[in-house]
Design an enzyme around this catalytic site. Structure first.
Site, mmCIF file in Angstrom:
data_model
loop_
_atom_site.group_PDB
_atom_site.id
_atom_site.type_symbol
_atom_site.label_atom_id
_atom_site.label_comp_id
_atom_site.label_asym_id
_atom_site.label_seq_id
_atom_site.Cartn_x
_atom_site.Cartn_y
_atom_site.Cartn_z
ATOM 1 N N SER A 135 0.853 -1.203 0.000
ATOM 2 C CA SER A 135 0.000 0.000 0.000
ATOM 3 C C SER A 135 0.881 1.242 0.000
ATOM 4 C CB SER A 135 -0.878 0.011 1.257
ATOM 5 O OG SER A 135 -1.551 1.239 1.392
ATOM 6 N N TYR A 148 -1.307 -0.782 10.519
ATOM 7 C CA TYR A 148 -1.491 -1.028 9.081
ATOM 8 C C TYR A 148 -0.337 -0.419 8.292
ATOM 9 C CZ TYR A 148 -3.527 -1.131 4.425
ATOM 10 O OH TYR A 148 -3.740 -1.369 3.091
HETATM 11 N N1 LIG Z 1 -8.851 -0.786 -0.922
HETATM 12 C C1 LIG Z 1 -7.836 0.056 -0.706
HETATM 13 O O1 LIG Z 1 -7.998 1.289 -0.657
HETATM 14 C C2 LIG Z 1 -6.446 -0.505 -0.565
HETATM 15 C C3 LIG Z 1 -5.380 0.393 -0.693
HETATM 16 C C4 LIG Z 1 -4.087 -0.081 -0.569
HETATM 17 C C5 LIG Z 1 -3.846 -1.425 -0.334
HETATM 18 N N2 LIG Z 1 -4.905 -2.274 -0.198
HETATM 19 C C6 LIG Z 1 -4.600 -3.697 0.055
HETATM 20 O O2 LIG Z 1 -5.207 -4.479 -0.937
HETATM 21 C C7 LIG Z 1 -5.433 -5.811 -0.442
HETATM 22 C C8 LIG Z 1 -6.847 -6.240 -0.799
HETATM 23 O O3 LIG Z 1 -7.746 -5.357 -0.166
HETATM 24 P P1 LIG Z 1 -9.189 -5.012 -0.751
HETATM 25 O O4 LIG Z 1 -9.320 -3.567 -0.705
HETATM 26 O O5 LIG Z 1 -9.436 -5.756 -2.022
HETATM 27 O O6 LIG Z 1 -10.085 -5.652 0.437
HETATM 28 P P2 LIG Z 1 -11.557 -6.260 0.461
HETATM 29 O O7 LIG Z 1 -12.397 -5.750 -0.637
HETATM 30 O O8 LIG Z 1 -12.003 -6.045 1.873
HETATM 31 O O9 LIG Z 1 -11.306 -7.841 0.229
HETATM 32 C C9 LIG Z 1 -10.610 -8.601 1.183
HETATM 33 C C10 LIG Z 1 -10.490 -10.052 0.723
HETATM 34 O O10 LIG Z 1 -9.636 -10.741 1.637
HETATM 35 C C11 LIG Z 1 -10.332 -11.838 2.236
HETATM 36 N N3 LIG Z 1 -9.861 -11.950 3.623
HETATM 37 C C12 LIG Z 1 -9.986 -11.020 4.615
HETATM 38 N N4 LIG Z 1 -9.475 -11.500 5.760
HETATM 39 C C13 LIG Z 1 -8.999 -12.744 5.485
HETATM 40 C C14 LIG Z 1 -8.371 -13.745 6.283
HETATM 41 N N5 LIG Z 1 -8.144 -13.580 7.606
HETATM 42 N N6 LIG Z 1 -8.019 -14.919 5.684
HETATM 43 C C15 LIG Z 1 -8.276 -15.125 4.354
HETATM 44 N N7 LIG Z 1 -8.867 -14.190 3.569
HETATM 45 C C16 LIG Z 1 -9.235 -13.035 4.127
HETATM 46 C C17 LIG Z 1 -11.814 -11.456 2.104
HETATM 47 O O11 LIG Z 1 -12.684 -12.577 2.071
HETATM 48 P P3 LIG Z 1 -13.285 -13.217 3.447
HETATM 49 O O12 LIG Z 1 -13.811 -12.078 4.288
HETATM 50 O O13 LIG Z 1 -14.330 -14.155 2.989
HETATM 51 O O14 LIG Z 1 -12.135 -13.937 4.085
HETATM 52 C C18 LIG Z 1 -11.804 -10.796 0.728
HETATM 53 O O15 LIG Z 1 -11.788 -11.775 -0.279
HETATM 54 C C19 LIG Z 1 -5.142 -5.740 1.057
HETATM 55 O O16 LIG Z 1 -3.864 -6.280 1.314
HETATM 56 C C20 LIG Z 1 -5.153 -4.241 1.362
HETATM 57 O O17 LIG Z 1 -4.339 -3.907 2.463
HETATM 58 C C21 LIG Z 1 -6.197 -1.847 -0.321
#
Ligand SMILES: NC(=O)c1ccc[n+]([C@@H]2O[C@H](COP(=O)([O-])OP(=O)(O)OC[C@H]3O[C@@H](n4cnc5c(N)ncnc54)[C@H](OP(=O)(O)O)[C@@H]3O)[C@@H](O)[C@H]2O)c1
Length: 252
Positions: A135, A148
């Protein structure tokens, strides 16, 4: 047919990684906790003729990591996408310690454990790619999301250091560092993001497209979008006291 294992594959960036990799001819292993959503993702992709396995595990647990590490150890994963992650969005000290620990378990420990399994399997056959979703938060000190920010600084440095170690091995490592992206991430954290201007938000499809292109080009660090490239470059050049003042005033 190449095979990718994607963690957090049922929502947001992970679901988009799965879709774009399927479109590029990859077979998939999808990992997340919620069985119904995994099965729905499997059915949607299988309808397009893609071979999809699912592993319903909690990657914040030892047992969950062990299941996925064993699957990676089978030796047929060409691309590991370490994508699952969570953010606290609570003042450090106010949130329960267990919430901070869960973040480290998922954002750091699971990434390290799955990468360890992948490095062994991929270096043994002399090819493979590891994509760790980090991130822009890892470049800046974010009060209010302290663990985080630190966890993502770890992911970026871990990826870059591992890329240095593996140079010439046939295995590449890339940290993909998105800025604010429309997914379920902030809703899950119950974070109020109304102060973030619309121009700062990215689309998951664009982030994944650029992140995959940089991964396939073997770049150690990928910051999708021109605006976040400019911001992270500036953040690394600014004097730290000034950066801390800006971060404090912005409340990011
Ligand atoms: N969105 C942003 O603004 C942003 C910005 C920078 C970086 N990121 C990074 O991008 C990555 C993906 O985030 P996202 O925004 O796509 O999140 P998201 O929409 O909340 O999706 C999270 C995914 O991870 C799974 N997950 C969550 N906890 C888990 C666990 N303990 N074990 C296995 N699976 C788990 C969830 O499914 P289940 O709940 O069914 O497990 C879901 O499939 C993360 O590493 C985040 O830090 C996001």
């Amino acid at each position: 047919m190449p095979r990718a294992l994607v963690t957090g594959a049922t929502a947001g960036l992970g679901a988009e990684f799965a879709r774009q990799l399927a479109a590029q001819g990859y077979s998939l292993v999808l990992v997340a906790r919620t069985v119904d959503r995994l099965v729905a993702a499997q059915a949607a992709l299988a309808g397009d003729g893609v071979e999809v396995e699912v592993l319903p595990v909690d990657l914040a647990t030892d047992d969950g990591c062990a299941v996925v590490a064993t699957r990676i150890g089978a030796g047929d994963i060409d691309l590991l996408v370490n994508n699952a992650g969570m953010g606290s969005y609570r003042a450090f000290g106010e949130a329960e310690l267990s919430r901070e620990e869960a973040q480290l378990d998922l954002n750091v420990r699971s990434v390290m454990r799955l990468a360890h399994a992948a490095v062994r399997a991929m270096t043994a056959r002399g090819s493979g790619r590891i994509l760790n979703v980090s991130s822009v938060a890892g470049f800046v000190p974010r009060g209010g999301n302290v663990t985080y920010s630190a966890s993502k600084a770890w992911v970026t440095m871990f990826s870059e250091a591992l890329a240095v170690q593996l140079a010439g091995s046939g295995v590449t490592v890339t940290a993909v560092c998105p800025g604010f992206t429309h997914t379920e991430f902030h809703e899950r954290a119950e974070a109020d993001m109304s102060h973030v201007p619309a121009r700062m938000w990215l689309d998951a499809a664009d982030v994944v497209r650029e992140g995959l292109a940089d991964t396939f080009a073997g770049k150690p660090i990928s910051v999708p979008s021109r605006r976040y490239k400019a911001l992270t470059t500036a953040a690394q050049k600014l004097p730290r006291p000034l950066l801390r003042r800006i971060m404090g005033a912005r409340g990011y």
